[in-house]
Scaffold this active site. Structure first.
Site, mmCIF file in Angstrom:
data_model
loop_
_atom_site.group_PDB
_atom_site.id
_atom_site.type_symbol
_atom_site.label_atom_id
_atom_site.label_comp_id
_atom_site.label_asym_id
_atom_site.label_seq_id
_atom_site.Cartn_x
_atom_site.Cartn_y
_atom_site.Cartn_z
ATOM 1 N N GLY A 181 106.816 -7.171 42.088
ATOM 2 C CA GLY A 181 107.445 -6.310 41.091
ATOM 3 C C GLY A 181 106.456 -5.336 40.483
ATOM 4 O O GLY A 181 105.273 -5.300 40.865
ATOM 5 N N HIS A 215 131.429 14.286 65.335
ATOM 6 C CA HIS A 215 131.257 13.379 66.467
ATOM 7 C C HIS A 215 130.401 14.053 67.530
ATOM 8 O O HIS A 215 130.587 15.234 67.816
ATOM 9 C CB HIS A 215 132.625 13.031 67.062
ATOM 10 N N GLY A 225 111.032 -7.651 48.110
ATOM 11 C CA GLY A 225 111.709 -6.427 47.721
ATOM 12 C C GLY A 225 111.358 -5.330 48.707
ATOM 13 O O GLY A 225 110.780 -5.573 49.772
ATOM 14 N N ALA A 226 111.689 -4.095 48.354
ATOM 15 C CA ALA A 226 111.467 -2.973 49.268
ATOM 16 C C ALA A 226 110.000 -2.847 49.673
ATOM 17 O O ALA A 226 109.679 -2.667 50.853
ATOM 18 C CB ALA A 226 111.961 -1.679 48.626
ATOM 19 N N ARG A 283 96.101 11.880 34.690
ATOM 20 C CA ARG A 283 94.774 11.253 34.711
ATOM 21 C C ARG A 283 94.236 11.018 36.112
ATOM 22 O O ARG A 283 93.043 10.795 36.299
ATOM 23 C CB ARG A 283 94.819 9.933 33.962
ATOM 24 N N ILE A 292 101.973 8.223 41.729
ATOM 25 C CA ILE A 292 101.969 7.146 42.710
ATOM 26 C C ILE A 292 102.802 7.517 43.927
ATOM 27 O O ILE A 292 102.401 7.308 45.069
ATOM 28 C CB ILE A 292 102.496 5.838 42.094
#
Length: 468
Positions: free
Chosen positions: A275, A447, A187-188, A35, A41
């Site tokens: 949230g 390394h 949160g994130a 849509r 998102i």
């Protein structure tokens, strides 16, 4: 154009478009209904464009530390309009890339809003087309990949107005960067925007109702993150319940209560990041009798709902709300539909937060492992003892490992520091392959790399660390 398909996917975010691609690879005819914009998102308003903003913030912040590298530059500045434009251009580029993938795999893209009606062997899909009119489709299987949106709490004023009170969408495209900002939720999403705007010089305060920031992370990581954010000038209010968010003459006013005391904070703008909730409305799902629990579609281990022929994957099917989890679920779901051996749905899902410093984790926290009855061995290794980190000026943070003391199985790993989001997949692979400490000890880490801290943290859990 055909109106009958093997699979119809509703939603073209990462979960949806990957599901459609895998369906095509398996020889199934597939259509996808979207849509808004291809990529959903994530590609348009989430994962990708926010990382573009965060990279800008990271570079700009680094300009203040050029002297540490023997460098100098004239007065650093930014053009906020160009910062936003770069982010939007990247989102557009990737959305166009999804369109190419749809053409490549011969997946029909239908621009419009879907509504489901009873049908057999799966619900019928009626699409109100963007171009006008309707189109009714049928399929053997319909997969919901409609994602989720920012949660709002109107009673407390935690609802966006698009001007002063933002969700992540408005926070990505304002006309100007605010000089002061309140972030509700740690949160994130909350801490990433806090990092970005603080890097550009805004006075930022993060408010969290729970006792610590980043509450899903290991407690040691949360504590280290709090100290790191505070060193960068981010103010934190934890254990603080928001009683009201409202507009003021100069911006916004936030009323909160913490430790029995009331406090009022003011800023130019506020971001609500409390949230997300699944996109389950307006599609006729109630008429189908679909089971929905707390805003998310209930599914079994293969994405199957209680409605024959109807599946759900990704954010709409519940946490963790992560694009990579949605893609993995989509592949598993459509392989199951096609009768092929499915992808490993029980594989561990890594979490990544792209703040400064970055945070990444996979598997169980130390507390969760103990709650589950495991006897654990815990290892830690600081980046300040890692040669590459010292050379790069990225000594902040550490790697933490959690092993089962009896079996040696790696139960979880947690990191905070520079580019740890690029490293966590090593531990995700180890848990997926059921590696024990023996395999990790025997693995040769190159390394100099920051990944050597992963090896050392594993060694440290068994008293064998070499460089501390």
């Amino acid at each position: 154009m055909a109106d009958s398909f093997d699979v119809i996917v509703i939603g073209a975010g990462p979960g949806g478009y990957v599901t459609a691609i895998r369906a095509s690879q398996l020889g199934l005819s597939a259509a996808i209904v979207e849509r808004e914009a291809l990529g959903g998102i994530c590609l348009n308003w989430g994962c990708i464009p926010t990382k573009a903003l965060l990279k800008t913030g990271e570079v700009f912040e680094q300009l203040g530390h050029l002297g540490d590298y023997g460098l100098s530059a004239q007065t650093p500045a930014y053009d906020f309009a160009k910062v936003v434009k770069r982010s939007r251009d990247i989102a557009k580029q990737l959305s166009s890339g999804v369109a190419y993938l749809m053409r490549k795999h011969k997946i029909e893209v239908i621009d419009g809003t879907a509504r489901l009606e009873k049908g057999s062997p799966a619900p019928k899909v009626t699409v109100t087309l963007k171009a006008g009119g309707e189109r009714t489709l049928s399929a053997k299987s319909v997969i919901l990949a409609t994602g989720a949106r920012a949660k709002v709490i109107p009673a407390a004023g935690l609802a966006p107005d698009g001007e002063r009170i933002w969700t992540y969408r408005e926070a990505m495209v304002p006309a100007a960067a605010p000089k002061s900002l309140l972030v509700v939720g740690s949160g994130a999403i909350g801490v990433e925007f806090a990092s970005f705007y603080r890097a550009l010089g805004a006075e930022v305060t993060v408010v969290e109702a729970l006792p610590r920031i980043l509450p899903v992370e290991d407690e040691e990581i949360s504590a280290a993150a709090q100290k790191a954010f505070e060193r960068r000038g981010v103010a934190l209010r934890v254990g603080a319940a928001v009683t009201k968010l409202s507009k003021s003459k100069s911006g916004v006013k936030l009323e909160l209560e913490a430790g029995g005391k009331r406090e009022t904070l003011e800023a130019e703008r506020a971001i609500v990041a409390v949230g997300i909730e699944g996109n389950v409305e307006g599609m006729g799902l109630e008429d189908l009798g679909l089971k929905i629990d707390r805003g998310h579609v209930v599914t079994d281990g293969h994405g199957q709902t209680n409605v024959p022929g109807l599946y759900a994957i990704g954010d709409v099917a519940g946490p963790p709300w992560l694009a990579h989890k949605a893609m993995h679920e989509g592949v598993h779901c459509v392989e199951h539909i096609a009768g092929f051996p499915s992808a490993n749905l029980s594989a561990p899902v890594a979490g990544c937060t792209y703040s400064t410093p970055q945070i990444a984790s996979v598997g169980l926290t130390e507390a969760k492992a103990k709650e589950g009855g495991a006897e654990v061995k815990v290892g830690r290794f600081p980046f300040r003892a890692n040669g590459k980190a010292i050379a790069a000026g990225e000594t902040e943070g550490f790697v933490k490992t959690v092993f089962d003391a009896k079996t040696g199985a790696l139960l979880g790993a947690h990191m905070i520091g520079g580019e740890v989001t690029e490293m966590i997949q090593g531990f995700a692979l180890a848990i997926t392959l059921e590696a024990t400490e023996a395999e990790l000890f025997a693995t040769i880490f190159p390394h100099p790399t920051m990944s050597e801290a992963m090896h050392e943290a594993s060694l440290d859990a068994f008293g064998r660390a070499l460089h501390i």
